[in-house]
Design a protein around this motif. Structure first.
Motif, short mmCIF file in Angstrom:
data_model
loop_
_atom_site.label_atom_id
_atom_site.label_comp_id
_atom_site.label_asym_id
_atom_site.label_seq_id
_atom_site.Cartn_x
_atom_site.Cartn_y
_atom_site.Cartn_z
N PRO A 46 0.83 -1.21 0.00
CA PRO A 46 0.00 0.00 0.00
C PRO A 46 0.86 1.26 0.00
CG PRO A 46 -0.01 -1.03 2.16
CD PRO A 46 0.69 -1.99 1.24
N SER A 47 0.28 2.34 -0.54
CA SER A 47 0.99 3.61 -0.63
C SER A 47 1.20 4.23 0.74
CB SER A 47 0.23 4.58 -1.54
OG SER A 47 -1.10 4.75 -1.07
N LYS A 48 0.40 3.83 1.73
CA LYS A 48 0.56 4.29 3.10
C LYS A 48 0.29 3.13 4.04
CE LYS A 48 -4.20 6.04 3.09
NZ LYS A 48 -5.07 7.24 3.27
N PRO A 49 0.76 3.22 5.29
CA PRO A 49 0.56 2.09 6.22
C PRO A 49 -0.91 1.68 6.30
CG PRO A 49 2.03 3.73 7.16
CD PRO A 49 1.50 4.32 5.89
N ALA A 50 -1.15 0.38 6.29
CA ALA A 50 -2.51 -0.14 6.29
C ALA A 50 -2.70 -1.15 7.42
CB ALA A 50 -2.84 -0.80 4.95
N ASP A 51 -3.87 -1.11 8.05
CA ASP A 51 -4.18 -2.09 9.09
C ASP A 51 -4.56 -3.43 8.50
OD1 ASP A 51 -3.83 -0.24 11.19
OD2 ASP A 51 -5.83 0.56 10.85
N LEU A 52 -5.14 -3.41 7.30
CA LEU A 52 -5.63 -4.64 6.69
C LEU A 52 -5.36 -4.61 5.20
CD1 LEU A 52 -7.31 -7.30 6.95
CD2 LEU A 52 -9.34 -5.90 6.47
N VAL A 53 -4.73 -5.66 4.67
CA VAL A 53 -4.50 -5.81 3.24
C VAL A 53 -5.18 -7.10 2.79
CG1 VAL A 53 -2.79 -6.09 1.41
CG2 VAL A 53 -2.30 -4.59 3.36
N CYS A 54 -6.02 -7.01 1.77
CA CYS A 54 -6.81 -8.16 1.32
C CYS A 54 -6.52 -8.45 -0.15
CB CYS A 54 -8.30 -7.87 1.50
SG CYS A 54 -9.37 -9.21 0.95
N SER A 55 -6.27 -9.71 -0.47
CA SER A 55 -6.11 -10.18 -1.84
C SER A 55 -7.24 -11.16 -2.12
CB SER A 55 -4.74 -10.86 -2.01
OG SER A 55 -4.59 -11.35 -3.33
N PHE A 207 -10.04 1.62 1.02
CA PHE A 207 -11.32 1.39 1.68
C PHE A 207 -11.18 1.82 3.13
CE2 PHE A 207 -11.13 -1.59 -1.82
CZ PHE A 207 -12.39 -1.52 -2.37
N ASP A 208 -12.09 2.66 3.56
CA ASP A 208 -12.07 3.12 4.94
C ASP A 208 -12.79 2.12 5.84
OD1 ASP A 208 -10.72 5.47 4.30
OD2 ASP A 208 -12.60 6.51 3.78
N LEU A 209 -12.08 1.62 6.83
CA LEU A 209 -12.68 0.72 7.81
C LEU A 209 -13.22 1.52 8.98
CD1 LEU A 209 -10.01 -2.15 7.89
CD2 LEU A 209 -12.17 -2.09 6.64
N PRO A 210 -14.31 1.07 9.57
CA PRO A 210 -14.89 1.81 10.71
C PRO A 210 -13.96 1.79 11.90
CG PRO A 210 -15.97 -0.32 10.44
CD PRO A 210 -15.09 -0.14 9.24
N ASP A 211 -13.93 2.88 12.63
CA ASP A 211 -13.09 3.00 13.82
C ASP A 211 -13.91 3.69 14.92
OD1 ASP A 211 -10.98 2.94 15.55
OD2 ASP A 211 -9.97 4.70 14.68
N PRO A 212 -14.23 3.02 16.01
CA PRO A 212 -13.84 1.63 16.31
C PRO A 212 -14.65 0.63 15.51
CG PRO A 212 -15.29 2.46 18.00
CD PRO A 212 -15.01 3.64 17.08
N TRP A 213 -14.15 -0.61 15.46
CA TRP A 213 -14.85 -1.67 14.72
C TRP A 213 -16.21 -1.93 15.36
CZ3 TRP A 213 -13.12 -3.64 10.24
CH2 TRP A 213 -13.79 -4.74 9.72
N PRO A 214 -17.31 -1.99 14.57
CA PRO A 214 -18.64 -2.19 15.14
C PRO A 214 -18.77 -3.54 15.81
CG PRO A 214 -18.69 -2.39 12.74
CD PRO A 214 -17.33 -1.87 13.10
N GLU A 215 -19.57 -3.59 16.87
CA GLU A 215 -19.78 -4.83 17.58
C GLU A 215 -20.89 -5.66 16.96
OE1 GLU A 215 -20.63 -3.87 21.61
OE2 GLU A 215 -18.65 -2.98 22.00
N ASN A 216 -20.86 -6.97 17.26
CA ASN A 216 -21.93 -7.89 16.85
C ASN A 216 -22.14 -7.92 15.35
OD1 ASN A 216 -22.46 -8.41 19.58
ND2 ASN A 216 -23.80 -6.62 19.70
N GLN A 217 -21.04 -7.95 14.59
CA GLN A 217 -21.13 -8.06 13.14
C GLN A 217 -21.15 -9.52 12.73
OE1 GLN A 217 -21.27 -5.47 10.59
NE2 GLN A 217 -21.98 -4.51 12.48
N SER A 218 -21.99 -9.87 11.74
CA SER A 218 -22.03 -11.22 11.22
C SER A 218 -20.84 -11.47 10.34
CB SER A 218 -23.32 -11.45 10.41
OG SER A 218 -24.44 -11.29 11.22
N LEU A 219 -20.20 -12.61 10.48
CA LEU A 219 -19.03 -12.96 9.68
C LEU A 219 -19.27 -14.30 9.00
CD1 LEU A 219 -16.13 -12.02 12.11
CD2 LEU A 219 -16.98 -10.71 10.18
#
Length: 219
Positions: A46-55, A207-219
């Motif tokens: 990534p062009s800048k530090p990233a918390d999550l990288v997905c392929s 992609f902007d991730l929510p901060d803080p991460w939402p609770e009770n999300q379905s995965l």
């Protein structure tokens, strides 16, 4: 993921970690579906530090879309809800205004939504058996958006032609005969409606991730 898509629930493949990173590999396919047999490309930088990288391989999108959509009849609002459950937001092209008629789509059982990614091209295709616009019935169609990608960009950045590829699945269209006036009007309606879902300019860099991460999300 809701129960209706349980057959496409990602299967754990492997996990590894270092002092600073954790890597998780998943497979999205049921017993009747195929995935890739080749190794993924090098992890993007990534062009800048990233918390999550997905392929993500295109088969994961196609397999999941098949489990969610194949043979189902859904309104544009319901499709937006499904996308929101997976991504956390409703795409701009699936947001309806109060005065806009509801579109209902009967997705085909085979490849209802398909993504194909090449080195410099991204193709997205919707296949529908028929449509309802409000209470009016229309024939099915194959709707395709082809983006020419910019290889110099690190994300998915591209441009599609101004007109979407729309093939109506009517008897006259299959026979190669000219479309009637009603069919021509509907094809224009499809291009306008789905042109909002597939904009002329594609720009998927970050992609902007929510901060803080939402609770009770379905995965």
């Amino acid at each position: 993921i809701p129960l209706m898509a349980r057959d496409a629930f990602p299967e754990f493949v492997s996990m590894s970690s270092t002092a600073s990173t954790a890597t998780l590999a998943l497979r999205g396919a049921n017993a009747a579906q195929l995935t890739t047999h080749t190794a993924p490309p090098p992890r993007p930088r990534p062009s800048k530090p990233a918390d999550l990288v997905c392929s993500l391989h295109e088969s994961a999108v196609n397999n999941l879309a098949s489990c969610y959509l194949a043979g189902r009849r859904l309104t544009d609002h319901q499709v937006g809800q499904l996308v929101s459950e997976l991504t956390g937001s409703v795409p701009e092209g699936l947001r309806r205004t109060e005065d806009q008629e509801t579109w209902t789509i009967a997705f085909q059982r085979k490849r209802p939504f398909e993504v194909k990614l090449d080195a410099d091209r991204l193709t997205m295709t919707i296949r529908a058996d028929d449509f309802l616009v409000g209470d009016t019935s229309y024939p099915g169609a194959v709707i395709g958006a082809v983006y020419q990608l910019d290889p110099k960009q690190k994300g998915l950045v591209g441009t599609r032609p101004k007109r979407l590829n729309v093939k109506l699945l009517s008897a006259r269209d299959k026979a190669g005969k000219p479309l009637g006036a009603r069919q021509q009007v509907f094809r224009s309606m499809v291009r306008r409606r789905f042109g909002r879902l597939f904009p002329e300019q594609l720009n998927w860099l970050d992609f902007d991730l929510p901060d803080p991460w939402p609770e009770n999300q379905s995965l």
